[in-house]
Scaffold this motif. Structure first.
Motif, PDB file in Angstrom:
ATOM      1  N   GLY A 117      24.615  70.373 103.625  1.00  0.00           N
ATOM      2  CA  GLY A 117      24.347  70.871 102.287  1.00  0.00           C
ATOM      3  C   GLY A 117      24.318  69.802 101.219  1.00  0.00           C
ATOM      4  N   GLY A 118      24.604  68.585 101.604  1.00  0.00           N
ATOM      5  CA  GLY A 118      24.561  67.482 100.645  1.00  0.00           C
ATOM      6  C   GLY A 118      23.160  66.895 100.553  1.00  0.00           C
ATOM      7  N   LEU A 142      16.548  44.046  97.191  1.00  0.00           N
ATOM      8  CA  LEU A 142      15.382  44.832  96.808  1.00  0.00           C
ATOM      9  C   LEU A 142      15.448  46.144  97.574  1.00  0.00           C
ATOM     10  N   VAL A 143      15.371  47.247  96.867  1.00  0.00           N
ATOM     11  CA  VAL A 143      15.505  48.567  97.481  1.00  0.00           C
ATOM     12  C   VAL A 143      14.135  49.236  97.569  1.00  0.00           C
ATOM     13  N   ARG A 144      13.776  49.648  98.793  1.00  0.00           N
ATOM     14  CA  ARG A 144      12.554  50.421  99.003  1.00  0.00           C
ATOM     15  C   ARG A 144      12.958  51.788  99.561  1.00  0.00           C
ATOM     16  N   VAL A 145      12.764  52.814  98.779  1.00  0.00           N
ATOM     17  CA  VAL A 145      13.138  54.168  99.203  1.00  0.00           C
ATOM     18  C   VAL A 145      12.013  54.760 100.048  1.00  0.00           C
ATOM     19  N   GLN A 146      12.392  55.312 101.215  1.00  0.00           N
ATOM     20  CA  GLN A 146      11.410  55.929 102.103  1.00  0.00           C
ATOM     21  C   GLN A 146      11.499  57.452 102.109  1.00  0.00           C
ATOM     22  N   LYS A 147      12.712  57.982 101.941  1.00  0.00           N
ATOM     23  CA  LYS A 147      12.857  59.436 101.971  1.00  0.00           C
ATOM     24  C   LYS A 147      14.104  59.859 101.219  1.00  0.00           C
ATOM     25  N   VAL A 148      13.996  60.938 100.488  1.00  0.00           N
ATOM     26  CA  VAL A 148      15.134  61.588  99.840  1.00  0.00           C
ATOM     27  C   VAL A 148      15.109  63.046 100.273  1.00  0.00           C
ATOM     28  N   GLY A 149      16.253  63.556 100.716  1.00  0.00           N
ATOM     29  CA  GLY A 149      16.251  64.936 101.192  1.00  0.00           C
ATOM     30  C   GLY A 149      17.634  65.543 101.236  1.00  0.00           C
ATOM     31  N   ASN A 150      17.741  66.690 101.883  1.00  0.00           N
ATOM     32  CA  ASN A 150      19.006  67.408 102.015  1.00  0.00           C
ATOM     33  C   ASN A 150      19.568  67.204 103.418  1.00  0.00           C
ATOM     34  N   CYS A 153      22.193  56.541 102.001  1.00  0.00           N
ATOM     35  CA  CYS A 153      23.119  56.800 100.899  1.00  0.00           C
ATOM     36  C   CYS A 153      23.358  58.309 100.800  1.00  0.00           C
ATOM     37  N   PHE A 154      24.642  58.687 100.694  1.00  0.00           N
ATOM     38  CA  PHE A 154      25.004  60.101 100.606  1.00  0.00           C
ATOM     39  C   PHE A 154      25.616  60.465  99.254  1.00  0.00           C
ATOM     40  N   ASP A 155      25.843  59.469  98.408  1.00  0.00           N
ATOM     41  CA  ASP A 155      26.437  59.721  97.107  1.00  0.00           C
ATOM     42  C   ASP A 155      25.405  60.410  96.212  1.00  0.00           C
ATOM     43  N   ALA A 156      25.714  61.621  95.740  1.00  0.00           N
ATOM     44  CA  ALA A 156      24.746  62.427  94.997  1.00  0.00           C
ATOM     45  C   ALA A 156      24.219  61.720  93.748  1.00  0.00           C
ATOM     46  N   MET A 157      25.096  61.053  93.008  1.00  0.00           N
ATOM     47  CA  MET A 157      24.649  60.371  91.791  1.00  0.00           C
ATOM     48  C   MET A 157      23.704  59.222  92.114  1.00  0.00           C
ATOM     49  N   LEU A 158      24.024  58.470  93.178  1.00  0.00           N
ATOM     50  CA  LEU A 158      23.163  57.359  93.566  1.00  0.00           C
ATOM     51  C   LEU A 158      21.844  57.857  94.142  1.00  0.00           C
ATOM     52  N   VAL A 159      21.910  58.955  94.875  1.00  0.00           N
ATOM     53  CA  VAL A 159      20.683  59.529  95.420  1.00  0.00           C
ATOM     54  C   VAL A 159      19.752  59.948  94.291  1.00  0.00           C
ATOM     55  N   ASP A 160      20.301  60.548  93.232  1.00  0.00           N
ATOM     56  CA  ASP A 160      19.479  60.920  92.078  1.00  0.00           C
ATOM     57  C   ASP A 160      18.835  59.685  91.452  1.00  0.00           C
ATOM     58  N   LYS A 161      19.583  58.590  91.422  1.00  0.00           N
ATOM     59  CA  LYS A 161      19.063  57.337  90.867  1.00  0.00           C
ATOM     60  C   LYS A 161      17.919  56.808  91.727  1.00  0.00           C
TER      61      LYS A 161
END
Length: 240
Positions: A28-29, A16-24, A47-55
């Motif tokens: 620059g990634g 189960l994934v609970r996202v707490q923060k998404v940022g830069n 997670c640093f993978d751009a496609m997964l971060v977008d997900k």
């Protein structure tokens, strides 16, 4: 299972994934961080993978995925706690084993169902007895004996609402028996129904997410509404 994760190993399991923060990130990634959970425990992830971060950015609440990644020590945490560096995140398939994502309480569900039935039978006031029998029936009853009592804070497992409500009723009855002039029927009804709105506030799905209705109204308001609706259906008077 998360409790068995050790630094340096590769993992792949339903979580189960609970996202707490998404940022830069500083280079620059992008990054996303939060918590992974299963029945055995919780662990931080990044997670640093751009496609997964977008997900992950698009998630509206706790979501189950088949996750793959490496377990590492979080060098930026003073406690040197473990974290998972996510490298793969896929939607669950029907054949995936997700039994580790639905917490079960350590109690006898059937015994608690019997206790619930006995408390209802113990109510002698006709109107209250009818009210309880009406509410604790059909789909409402099935949800009541299945739902958790909370997302994480207490009784956060299947059947938790049943256990919590029955135990509260037992305590309330014990106190009522020590005080003169207490209407025990009203005590039983109030205790059994005090959290009934949680069947609409919290879902029994993976992660026990709050419903839209639950976020807007809360279980106290919905408990009152459910009792009022049942009483109106039975044409019970507003006072006894």
């Amino acid at each position: 299972m998360i409790k068995d994760f050790k630094a340096g190993i590769k993992v792949c399991q339903a979580v189960l994934v609970r996202v707490q923060k998404v940022g830069n990130s500083s280079n620059g990634g992008v990054f996303a961080r939060g918590m992974l959970e299963d029945n055995s425990g919780r662990i931080a992830f990044i997670c640093f993978d751009a496609m997964l971060v977008d997900k992950l950015r698009e998630l509206e609440g706790p979501t189950a995925f088949m996750m793959g990644g490496n377990v590492d020590i979080n060098k930026f945490n003073n406690d040197m706690m473990l974290q998972v560096v996510i490298q793969r995140l896929e939607n669950l398939l029907p054949q995936d084993d997700i039994s580790n994502l639905l917490p079960h309480g350590d109690f006898d569900v059937e015994a608690y169902k019997t206790k619930l039935a006995n408390y209802i039978k113990a109510v002698r006031t006709p109107g209250l007895r009818m009210l309880l029998e009406t509410i604790f029936s059909g789909a409402t009853y099935e949800r009541f004996v299945t739902n958790p009592a909370g997302m994480r804070m207490h009784h956060a497992y299947l059947g938790g609402l049943l256990q919590h409500s029955v135990d509260v009723t037992g305590l309330a009855v014990a106190l009522a028996e020590q005080i003169e002039g207490v209407d025990k029927d009203l005590v039983i009804a109030g205790a059994l129904l005090h959290d009934i709105g949680k069947i609409r506030e919290i879902s029994a799905e993976i992660g026990f997410p709050y419903t839209s209705e639950g976020r807007l109204l809360g279980h106290i308001t919905m408990s009152c509404m459910m009792v009022q609706e049942a009483a109106a259906k039975l044409r019970l008077p507003s006072s006894r």
